[in-house]
Design a protein around this motif. Structure first.
Motif: not given
Length: 312
Positions: A37-40, A160-163
């Motif tokens: 998820v995100s950076a992961g 997934s990485s879009a804050i």
């Protein structure tokens, strides 16, 4: 036996995660799947891409070399905030507010270019190691776990990485009704999904300590404020994810047999290892440099080696 490596979110703290991954692979852990998820999700996609490339070129996977490659990728490509995103000008932001077409405080074109230059869906689909990345559908609020068979898969990785607020909403395949943002709004560490998918061994690498650093930060700075608000939310969600997994294990029979009654009937304990920083990973998303990235990678590698001693 299904082994899943779970890579939690953490923005540029994902550099720390790469160091831990290196130590985990050196210790001999060989996952059947990687969930991120995100950076992961970015780290997971890079790993799976390299695995698939190796299979196509050599017919085998070199886990340790791939982990080293991931660390080197961060050192050489993610060396400043501008490597990932560019600040939008005041005029541009003002006009977007007037026209109601706000696309985030940051322009993430550099991140998208980096992603498309490095990741090839053909490689992802050739990997024998499975991949899932989580992104949140902001229309209905659900989290979607996409795999490389999904159409426009790289859009899900980007989403997934879009804050939220900092980065623009990602439209999957440019469809306006398929609007996605950071998976960390629902699952920072997708352990629950890994267990639902049949994992009986999970190593989870998180990028946040249990408690936030209480030091001063410039809350009058909008970017810093949004980053701190997201850190608070992410930290709470991450703790909930990890505590749920640990509590679930405690509620199940110690001998590894299936529970005979209750809400967990038919389920068994999993082998669970959680690796997270012991001290806050102090890094400024607005002014980090190559030295900061290398410091986090080394911190992750050192802690990963300590945590993995005698486990495998």
């Amino acid at each position: 036996m299904s082994k899943i490596l779970v890579l939690a979110g953490g923005s540029v703290k994902g550099a720390y995660q790469t160091g831990v991954i290196r130590a985990v692979f050196e210790a001999g852990f060989r996952p059947d799947a990687i969930y991120g998820v995100s950076a992961g999700s970015m780290n997971a996609s890079y790993l799976i891409n390299r695995f698939g490339q190796q299979m196509l070129e050599m017919g085998l996977i070199d886990f340790q070399q791939t982990a080293l490659d991931l660390c080197e990728f961060w050192k050489s490509h993610i060396v400043s905030p501008e490597s990932l995103a560019l600040r939008r000008g005041t005029y541009e932001l003002g006009m977007s507010a007037i026209r109601r077409n706000f696309e985030g405080l940051l322009d993430t074109t550099p991140l998208k270019t980096l992603l498309t230059d490095v990741i090839d869906v053909r490689n992802l689909q050739a990997s024998p190691i499975n991949l899932k990345v989580g992104a949140v559908d902001i229309i209905n609020g659900h989290i979607v776990y996409a795999d490389p068979t999904y159409e426009h898969f790289l859009d899900y990785v980007m989403a997934s990485s879009a804050i939220p607020i900092l980065m623009p909403v990602v439209n999957i395949g440019e469809h306006k009704k398929m609007a996605f943002l950071d998976g960390g709004m629902r699952d920072v560490a997708p352990i629950k999904r890994a267990i639902q998918d049949g994992a009986d061994e999970v190593i989870c690498i998180a990028c946040h300590t249990k408690y936030l650093d209480g030091g001063y930060f410039p809350y009058g700075n909008l970017l810093a404020l949004v980053d701190r608000v997201m850190d608070i939310a992410v930290n709470e969600c991450l703790n909930s994810d990890l505590e749920w997994a640990e509590f679930r294990n405690e509620c199940l029979p110690e001998d590894g047999s299936e529970a005979q009654t209750g809400a967990l009937k038919g389920q068994k304990r999993i082998k669970l290892k959680i690796i997270r920083p012991q001290q806050p990973l102090n890094i400024d998303i607005q002014s980090f440099d190559k030295d900061d990235i290398e410091r986090l990678i080394m911190l992750g590698y050192q802690q990963g080696r300590d945590e993995m001693q005698g486990m495998i």
